[in-house]
Design an enzyme around this catalytic site. Structure first.
Site, PDB file in Angstrom:
ATOM      1  N   GLY A 184      -1.093  -3.767  -0.626  1.00  0.00           N
ATOM      2  CA  GLY A 184      -1.718  -3.074  -1.769  1.00  0.00           C
ATOM      3  C   GLY A 184      -1.977  -1.608  -1.476  1.00  0.00           C
ATOM      4  O   GLY A 184      -1.827  -1.154  -0.341  1.00  0.00           O
ATOM      5  N   GLY A 219      -3.809   0.943  -0.269  1.00  0.00           N
ATOM      6  CA  GLY A 219      -4.988   1.071   0.596  1.00  0.00           C
ATOM      7  C   GLY A 219      -5.583   2.467   0.557  1.00  0.00           C
ATOM      8  O   GLY A 219      -6.721   2.684   0.961  1.00  0.00           O
ATOM      9  N   ARG A 220      -4.780   3.411   0.096  1.00  0.00           N
ATOM     10  CA  ARG A 220      -5.298   4.796   0.024  1.00  0.00           C
ATOM     11  C   ARG A 220      -4.661   5.551  -1.134  1.00  0.00           C
ATOM     12  O   ARG A 220      -4.614   6.778  -1.122  1.00  0.00           O
ATOM     13  CB  ARG A 220      -5.048   5.518   1.331  1.00  0.00           C
ATOM     14  CG  ARG A 220      -3.588   5.491   1.749  1.00  0.00           C
ATOM     15  CD  ARG A 220      -3.377   6.448   2.846  1.00  0.00           C
ATOM     16  NE  ARG A 220      -2.088   6.239   3.483  1.00  0.00           N
ATOM     17  CZ  ARG A 220      -1.630   7.034   4.402  1.00  0.00           C
ATOM     18  NH1 ARG A 220      -2.326   8.077   4.777  1.00  0.00           N
ATOM     19  NH2 ARG A 220      -0.458   6.807   4.954  1.00  0.00           N
ATOM     20  N   LYS A 233      -3.186  10.214  -3.573  1.00  0.00           N
ATOM     21  CA  LYS A 233      -3.000   9.611  -2.253  1.00  0.00           C
ATOM     22  C   LYS A 233      -3.976  10.248  -1.277  1.00  0.00           C
ATOM     23  O   LYS A 233      -3.939  11.462  -1.068  1.00  0.00           O
ATOM     24  CB  LYS A 233      -1.558   9.799  -1.765  1.00  0.00           C
ATOM     25  CG  LYS A 233      -1.277   9.098  -0.443  1.00  0.00           C
ATOM     26  CD  LYS A 233       0.201   8.958  -0.189  1.00  0.00           C
ATOM     27  CE  LYS A 233       0.464   8.319   1.175  1.00  0.00           C
ATOM     28  NZ  LYS A 233       1.902   8.150   1.413  1.00  0.00           N
ATOM     29  N   ASP A 287      -9.129   3.979   6.429  1.00  0.00           N
ATOM     30  CA  ASP A 287     -10.184   4.831   5.858  1.00  0.00           C
ATOM     31  C   ASP A 287      -9.854   5.338   4.456  1.00  0.00           C
ATOM     32  O   ASP A 287     -10.650   6.077   3.867  1.00  0.00           O
ATOM     33  CB  ASP A 287     -10.474   6.021   6.796  1.00  0.00           C
ATOM     34  CG  ASP A 287      -9.239   6.885   7.031  1.00  0.00           C
ATOM     35  OD1 ASP A 287      -8.195   6.614   6.412  1.00  0.00           O
ATOM     36  OD2 ASP A 287      -9.331   7.823   7.843  1.00  0.00           O
ATOM     37  N   GLY A 288      -8.673   4.981   3.954  1.00  0.00           N
ATOM     38  CA  GLY A 288      -8.306   5.415   2.605  1.00  0.00           C
ATOM     39  C   GLY A 288      -7.931   6.887   2.502  1.00  0.00           C
ATOM     40  O   GLY A 288      -7.750   7.417   1.414  1.00  0.00           O
ATOM     41  N   ASP A 346       7.535  -3.166   0.998  1.00  0.00           N
ATOM     42  CA  ASP A 346       6.473  -2.529   0.211  1.00  0.00           C
ATOM     43  C   ASP A 346       6.739  -1.031   0.019  1.00  0.00           C
ATOM     44  O   ASP A 346       6.017  -0.374  -0.731  1.00  0.00           O
ATOM     45  CB  ASP A 346       5.095  -2.747   0.855  1.00  0.00           C
ATOM     46  CG  ASP A 346       5.084  -2.386   2.329  1.00  0.00           C
ATOM     47  OD1 ASP A 346       5.709  -3.115   3.116  1.00  0.00           O
ATOM     48  OD2 ASP A 346       4.471  -1.375   2.693  1.00  0.00           O
ATOM     49  N   ASN A 347       7.749  -0.507   0.701  1.00  0.00           N
ATOM     50  CA  ASN A 347       8.112   0.896   0.507  1.00  0.00           C
ATOM     51  C   ASN A 347       9.438   1.021  -0.237  1.00  0.00           C
ATOM     52  O   ASN A 347      10.087   2.061  -0.170  1.00  0.00           O
ATOM     53  CB  ASN A 347       8.209   1.615   1.854  1.00  0.00           C
ATOM     54  CG  ASN A 347       6.850   1.812   2.497  1.00  0.00           C
ATOM     55  OD1 ASN A 347       5.825   1.807   1.800  1.00  0.00           O
ATOM     56  ND2 ASN A 347       6.810   1.965   3.795  1.00  0.00           N
TER      57      ASN A 347
HETATM   58  P1  AMP Z   1       2.593   2.809   4.681  1.00  0.00           P
HETATM   59  O1  AMP Z   1       3.186   2.505   5.999  1.00  0.00           O
HETATM   60  O2  AMP Z   1       2.003   4.195   4.559  1.00  0.00           O
HETATM   61  O3  AMP Z   1       3.544   2.520   3.555  1.00  0.00           O
HETATM   62  O4  AMP Z   1       1.310   1.856   4.506  1.00  0.00           O
HETATM   63  C1  AMP Z   1       1.351   0.456   4.661  1.00  0.00           C
HETATM   64  C2  AMP Z   1       0.087  -0.146   4.123  1.00  0.00           C
HETATM   65  O5  AMP Z   1      -1.051   0.344   4.838  1.00  0.00           O
HETATM   66  C3  AMP Z   1      -0.184   0.145   2.650  1.00  0.00           C
HETATM   67  O6  AMP Z   1      -0.793  -0.978   2.092  1.00  0.00           O
HETATM   68  C4  AMP Z   1      -1.131   1.315   2.721  1.00  0.00           C
HETATM   69  O7  AMP Z   1      -1.924   1.445   1.570  1.00  0.00           O
HETATM   70  C5  AMP Z   1      -1.968   0.972   3.931  1.00  0.00           C
HETATM   71  N1  AMP Z   1      -2.543   2.172   4.589  1.00  0.00           N
HETATM   72  C6  AMP Z   1      -1.904   3.105   5.319  1.00  0.00           C
HETATM   73  N2  AMP Z   1      -2.756   4.050   5.761  1.00  0.00           N
HETATM   74  C7  AMP Z   1      -3.985   3.717   5.290  1.00  0.00           C
HETATM   75  C8  AMP Z   1      -5.303   4.288   5.407  1.00  0.00           C
HETATM   76  N3  AMP Z   1      -5.521   5.415   6.101  1.00  0.00           N
HETATM   77  N4  AMP Z   1      -6.310   3.655   4.792  1.00  0.00           N
HETATM   78  C9  AMP Z   1      -6.111   2.512   4.094  1.00  0.00           C
HETATM   79  N5  AMP Z   1      -4.922   1.920   3.965  1.00  0.00           N
HETATM   80  C10 AMP Z   1      -3.852   2.510   4.547  1.00  0.00           C
HETATM   81 MG    MG Z   2       3.748   2.412   1.746  1.00  0.00          MG
END
Ligand code: AMP
Ligand code: MG
Length: 478
Positions: free
Chosen positions: A89, A91-92, A107, A119-120, A246-247
């Site tokens: 989901g 997350g940030r 973002k 930390d979002g 998810d990407n």
């Molecule tokens: P990503 O690799 O950036 O596509 O992130 C993979 C997952 O980790 C996704 O669900 C993001 O929303 C979550 N995520 C990445 N960085 C953060 C963060 N700093 N705080 C909260 N969720 C994160």
């Molecule tokens: Mg992602």
């Protein structure tokens, strides 16, 4: 339009509750504008004067809600490095509403229901990378999400070290991921799965809405779009780095820019992501991973569509990819028409580039000026013989062209970028930005929007990557 005249809608909130969670942004402290994208502002019908106001910074910071905004985070699952994670989901990322069929998303605006231990937040470094690269992909004519603006903050965020926080307002015609479907399939929530499929069709493939067998057609479109996107990445030399499901965009866009890279010296095995120890997402693996991810999507759609029929559709992926890739390589080489044997001809070229450790972008740009005089090209490689051999076959191949040298050169100069935002260039912009100097971000943004032009002031970024910075790996932390 003024910001306070804008009205946002939230079509995604019409989907079942499971799909999202409402959440308010948590603004950063001591914020300032780094860059605003006038082109995207125009698409959203925002007056350019508005981009200079304090209210605009507050808007990007999530502190100023526009009329109709009802912020939420989206729920999705995903295969990360081949392993299924049932709930990820946003997350940030916080969705703040839709205007002109573009969905706005902050973002780095704080935690959501899906933040897990995160930390979002997003750091300045990764936000500059995403902001500039999404515009660069757009400038290259490759399907991508974009961004309206980037703000910085004095508020610190902890990663390996303390870094400055930032927020980018991203815009996209769709934020749905392969993993969004995987979430509901895994939970056996088939009603929600169907509602999501209908929503994705309305959003990205509206011509399918009244088709019988619309879900099969939908899958067919996603297969085609993904094959095409992979071909574009390979032809331009882009390594995404984190092709988890998810990407992967259901609309076939490049999304979620992380530890990506453009190739420096051509290297089929290049891995840009430091944590990708086995090279699952290496440059050369991307088209195959695209297919692997489509297979995961196919599994997720199987409660709605006959899986044998989807298998058949997926069986065309390789052909679709190769056709598009051959077309793009033909364009890069200035060939009027493709012929039998061109695949071998292109492979010979890539083998030669790899063997001679030639900068991929610089080679094609230099070749775009080629008129039979070989010196500039021979200088690019360690040895002359392999380049000479390949140029002999290129000369022969060009004899089959009906267009003349001038015409070919003109076309090639519009196909082969002079500038791509390599990581060492971005790093220089990031280092300056960290000290409060955003002139290089501004400069790179100009280049990003028009990578085929000469931009004399930026000539030093058009050469081969300096040895110290070549083909490096990047940390995933962002
Ligand atoms: P990503 O690799 O950036 O596509 O992130 C993979 C997952 O980790 C996704 O669900 C993001 O929303 C979550 N995520 C990445 N960085 C953060 C963060 N700093 N705080 C909260 N969720 C994160
Ligand atoms: Mg992602």
């Amino acid at each position: 339009m003024k910001l306070n005249e804008m009205k946002l809608t939230n079509p995604y909130l019409n989907l079942p509750e499971e799909c999202h969670t409402r959440v308010k942004p948590t603004p950063l402290k001591r914020t300032y504008l780094i860059h605003a994208n006038e082109d995207v502002a125009k698409m959203l019908d925002i007056d350019s004067d508005e981009l200079k106001t304090d209210a605009f910074v507050e808007f990007i910071n999530g502190a100023l809600a526009l009329e109709g905004s009802d912020p939420f985070a989206m729920c999705y699952a995903g295969h990360q490095f081949g392993h299924f994670v049932p709930r990820l989901g946003d997350g940030r990322a916080i969705n703040i509403g839709t205007v002109k069929n573009l969905h706005l998303q902050l973002k780095g605006a704080g935690q959501t229901h899906y933040s897990r231990s995160g930390d979002g937040r997003a750091v300045l470094r990764s936000s500059i990378r995403e902001y500039l690269m999404s515009e660069a992909m757009y400038g290259l004519g490759i399907e991508t999400t974009r961004a309206l603006a980037l703000i910085g903050s004095e508020q610190q965020v902890i990663r390996e070290d303390w870094e400055k926080g930032a927020i980018a307002l991203r815009v996209s015609p769709s934020w749905i991921r392969f993993g969004t479907f995987e979430y509901f399939a895994h939970k056996k929530k088939y009603k929600e799965l169907e509602a999501l499929a209908d929503y994705a069709i309305a959003e990205s493939y509206p011509h399918l809405a009244d088709e019988s067998n619309k879900y099969l057609h939908f899958f067919t479109e996603v297969v085609g779009k993904t094959a095409r996107l992979m071909a574009e990445w390979q032809a331009v030399g882009f390594n995404h780095g984190v092709m988890n499901t998810d990407n992967m965009s259901i609309a076939g866009l490049t999304i979620d820019y992380g530890p990506y890279a453009f190739l420096d010296d051509y290297d089929f095995q290049y891995i840009c992501n430091h944590t990708d120890q086995h090279g699952r997402y290496s440059f050369g693996n991307q088209p195959g991973i695209g297919e692997w991810n489509l297979r995961a999507l196919m599994q997720a759609l199987s409660p709605l569509v006959n899986i044998e029929k989807m298998e058949k559709v997926l069986g065309h992926y390789g052909r679709l990819y190769t056709e598009r890739y051959l077309y793009l390589m033909g364009q890069k080489l200035g060939l009027d028409k493709l012929q039998d044997g061109d695949l071998e001809f292109f492979k010979h070229l890539l083998g030669m580039l790899q063997g001679l450790t030639v900068d991929y972008t610089l080679f094609f740009r230099t070749l775009s000026h080629y008129d039979g005089e070989r010196r500039a090209l021979l200088k690019l490689g360690l040895y002359h013989q392999p380049m000479n051999d390949w140029l002999d076959s290129y000369d022969k191949r060009l004899e089959e062209n009906s267009s003349g040298t001038r015409e070919r050169q003109e076309k090639m100069l519009k196909t082969n970028p002079k500038y791509v935002l390599k990581n060492y260039i971005l790093q220089e912009a990031i280092d300056a930005a960290d000290k409060g100097d955003f002139t290089m971000v501004d400069g790179l943004f100009q280049i990003a929007q028009d990578p085929y032009a000469e931009h004399e002031a930026f000539e030093r970024w058009a050469g081969a990557t300096p040895d110290a910075f070549k083909n490096k790996k990047l940390s995933c932390s962002s």
